[in-house]
Design a protein around this motif. Structure first.
Motif, mmCIF file in Angstrom:
data_model
loop_
_atom_site.group_PDB
_atom_site.id
_atom_site.type_symbol
_atom_site.label_atom_id
_atom_site.label_comp_id
_atom_site.label_asym_id
_atom_site.label_seq_id
_atom_site.Cartn_x
_atom_site.Cartn_y
_atom_site.Cartn_z
ATOM 1 N N LYS A 271 -6.873 0.397 -5.206
ATOM 2 C CA LYS A 271 -7.119 -0.733 -4.206
ATOM 3 C C LYS A 271 -8.083 -0.229 -2.715
ATOM 4 O O LYS A 271 -9.297 -1.716 -2.619
ATOM 5 C CB LYS A 271 -6.477 -1.032 -2.920
ATOM 6 N N HIS A 272 -8.590 1.000 -2.742
ATOM 7 C CA HIS A 272 -9.594 1.271 -1.616
ATOM 8 C C HIS A 272 -10.892 1.620 -2.740
ATOM 9 O O HIS A 272 -12.328 1.872 -1.457
ATOM 10 C CB HIS A 272 -9.594 1.483 -0.829
ATOM 11 N N SER A 273 -11.147 1.118 -3.895
ATOM 12 C CA SER A 273 -12.144 1.965 -4.615
ATOM 13 C C SER A 273 -13.420 0.900 -4.440
ATOM 14 O O SER A 273 -13.187 -0.521 -3.980
ATOM 15 C CB SER A 273 -12.102 2.140 -6.210
#
Length: 562
Positions: A271-273
């Motif tokens: 999700k935050h990559s």
């Protein structure tokens, strides 16, 4: 300690590979054949998705455009595979999309002469002034004058230009094939000259192997380990006398790792990559399923009438020539992995002719690229030990079927490319090893042969690597003149490892100390290609009447190409 006798430590040359379960003309049961055919279909999706993903955004296309190009590419690949297995070489080869055509196609996309082509429809701005919508790319982007987005994709000149170039350039393979000219050329291809060509058909694709696996190592590395474990270490596990883990190791490992990747995606692991990581790891990054129609049948000229430009066509001919050479090496590898004789000159020419017909269909349908023999599917023949032609024909049926049923085809196409790259590490290696196995027909105690083999392999890897690094740093190839077609010629030909290897090996092999070197090269006289002559020593003289019989090969061919 007693010494070994020579016959105890040497292995005589054998064209018949050991351990193959089904040859080209023998077939497994229908249930097993269908499962194996589906496995070949799944493997072909890697390149079929990657090329539209690369090219369509360069043309300004949306996810829906990408899906439509993917469906068309898969549909035509199925047709071309059927044509090749029924009427061409009749070898179990999948005809799929080729990265070779990317260089001239990108050159056409960025052609400044196509940068300002007026739209066929005039639109009005807020001041009611009539204006033209200029299209810089193949697909029409949404304009800023409150006009609704197009419901049907409008084709601009640069897409029509490269489809037209494909149609014209296909004549190269059609002429060389059906005129038997390529068969005449193949008579200069000795086993020694073919070693670097076939080897680099596999080794030359190393950039699509672990460098891609490393982009998402938590998915790619488990896939590589699992595939090797199932296909090699657990191959002796049988179910109803069937080596199920070895035979279906690809589909089993892909299913397991695909499910694992989907769990990571659904749990928010990426999700935050970075965007780069999400593209290579997520199972929904391609946005194919939501964009795909339920049913869509591709048809000729669906993007509009092609346009023809001499410069574009000449540049595309270089890619067609490279495709011809790469396919020649792949055909020889496929013949060995399916227990068939190496394709004689007339069979090889016939296959090239039908491959030219396939590129013509690529241009007519608008697949976005040309076609060639799928190297990964050739490697799968060796991994499964099944070289049946029927299996590949069934896979062609799957290609056509799932290209029409868009949603289902897009579901399988959502497999992350990292998973395919892990499989490529094994399958490309198998094809390369088949090329090296042709050394058994030559005298590798000859310094002449060592020189030709070593120099051809080294230059076949080194020159394309130079062209690749130069292009990455300068954003254009080493050939950068005002003549775009000349640039495409040089940059395309010398970016292909098998092509560089063929030019180097065949030239050296036919000019360097040729006198009295026939036996060292692996040639044994007679007609047909050099490799065919090399292994013909124990065949019936009625098949090859002018072939000598002094070459002691232990052969047991199950099928002879005619």
């Amino acid at each position: 300690m007693s010494e070994f006798k020579p016959e105890e430590i040497t292995h005589p040359p054998m064209d018949q590979l050991q351990g193959l379960e089904y040859c080209i003309d023998s077939n497994p049961s229908w249930g097993e054949a269908i499962a194996l055919g589906f496995q070949h279909y799944i493997l072909s999706l890697g390149t079929a998705v990657m090329i539209p993903t690369l090219l369509v955004p360069l043309m300004g296309g949306s996810d829906g455009d990408k899906v439509r190009v993917f469906q068309t590419l898969l549909f035509v690949s199925g047709i071309n595979t059927l044509l090749q297995t029924l009427f061409g070489t009749r070898l179990p080869t999948v005809i799929g999309a080729s990265f070779t055509f990317v260089v001239p196609i990108v050159s056409i996309i960025h052609d400044s002469s196509l940068a300002r082509i007026p739209d066929d429809h005039e639109v009005s701005d807020e001041n009611n002034n009539s204006t033209f919508c200029y299209r810089l790319h193949r697909f029409v982007p949404h304009n800023s004058m409150n006009t609704p987005p197009p419901t049907i994709i409008e084709v601009s000149s640069n897409y029509e230009g490269h489809t037209g170039a494909l149609i014209v350039s296909s004549s190269i393979q059609i002429i060389l094939g059906y005129s038997q000219l390529w068969g005449i050329c193949s008579r200069f291809f000795s086993p020694l000259g073919m070693v670097p060509v076939v080897a680099l058909v596999g080794f030359g694709l190393f950039e699509r192997g672990f460098p891609v696996v490393g982009r998402c190592v938590e998915i790619g590395l488990p896939m590589l380990i699992l595939f090797v474990a199932l296909s090699q270490y657990l191959k002796h596990i049988h179910a109803r006398h069937l080596p199920i883990l070895e035979r279906f190791s690809l589909i089993i490992s892909i299913t397991v790792i695909w499910a694992y990747a989907h769990i990571l995606t659904a749990s928010g692991a990426y999700k935050h990559s970075s965007v780069h990581t999400q593209i290579n790891c997520r199972t929904d990054s391609a946005h194919l399923i939501s964009s795909a129609p339920w049913i869509k049948i591709p048809y000729p000229l669906q993007w509009g009438a092609p346009t023809f430009d001499a410069g574009h066509s000449f540049g595309m001919m270089a890619a067609v020539f490279v495709s011809l050479i790469e396919s020649t090496g792949a055909y020889k590898a496929a013949a060995r992995l399916s227990s068939a004789t190496p394709p004689p000159a007339h069979v090889l020419s016939r296959g090239i002719g039908w491959q030219g017909i396939g590129i013509l269909l690529d241009g007519l349908f608008g697949t976005g690229t040309g076609s060639t023999v799928s190297v990964e599917n050739v490697g799968l023949l060796g991994s499964t030990k099944v070289g049946s032609r029927r299996v590949v024909q069934i896979s062609a049926g799957f290609m056509i079927f799932f290209s029409i049923l868009g949603k289902f085809g897009a579901l399988f196409a959502s497999i992350p490319f990292t998973i395919f790259a892990a499989v490529y590490c094994v399958l490309f290696g198998i094809v390369a090893a088949v090329g090296l196995s042709f050394l058994q027909f030559t005298n590798m105690n000859s310094m002449r042969n060592l020189f030709i083999t070593g120099v051809s392999l080294f230059l076949g890897l080194s020159i394309p690597e130079y062209f690749f690094r130069y292009t990455m740093s300068a954003q254009h190839g080493p050939a950068h003149t005002r003549a775009g077609w000349f640039n495409d010629y040089i940059n395309t030909i010398f970016s292909s490892p098998p092509t560089v290897a063929l030019i180097t090996a065949v030239f050296l092999d036919n000019t360097l100390d040729v006198k009295d070197a026939a036996r060292d090269r692996g040639c044994r006289g007679g007609s047909g290609s050099g490799l065919s002559r090399a292994i013909a020593g124990t065949r019936s003289s009625t098949l090859y009447p002018s072939t000598s019989t002094d070459f002691s090969l232990h052969l047991e061919f199950k099928f002879i190409l005619v």
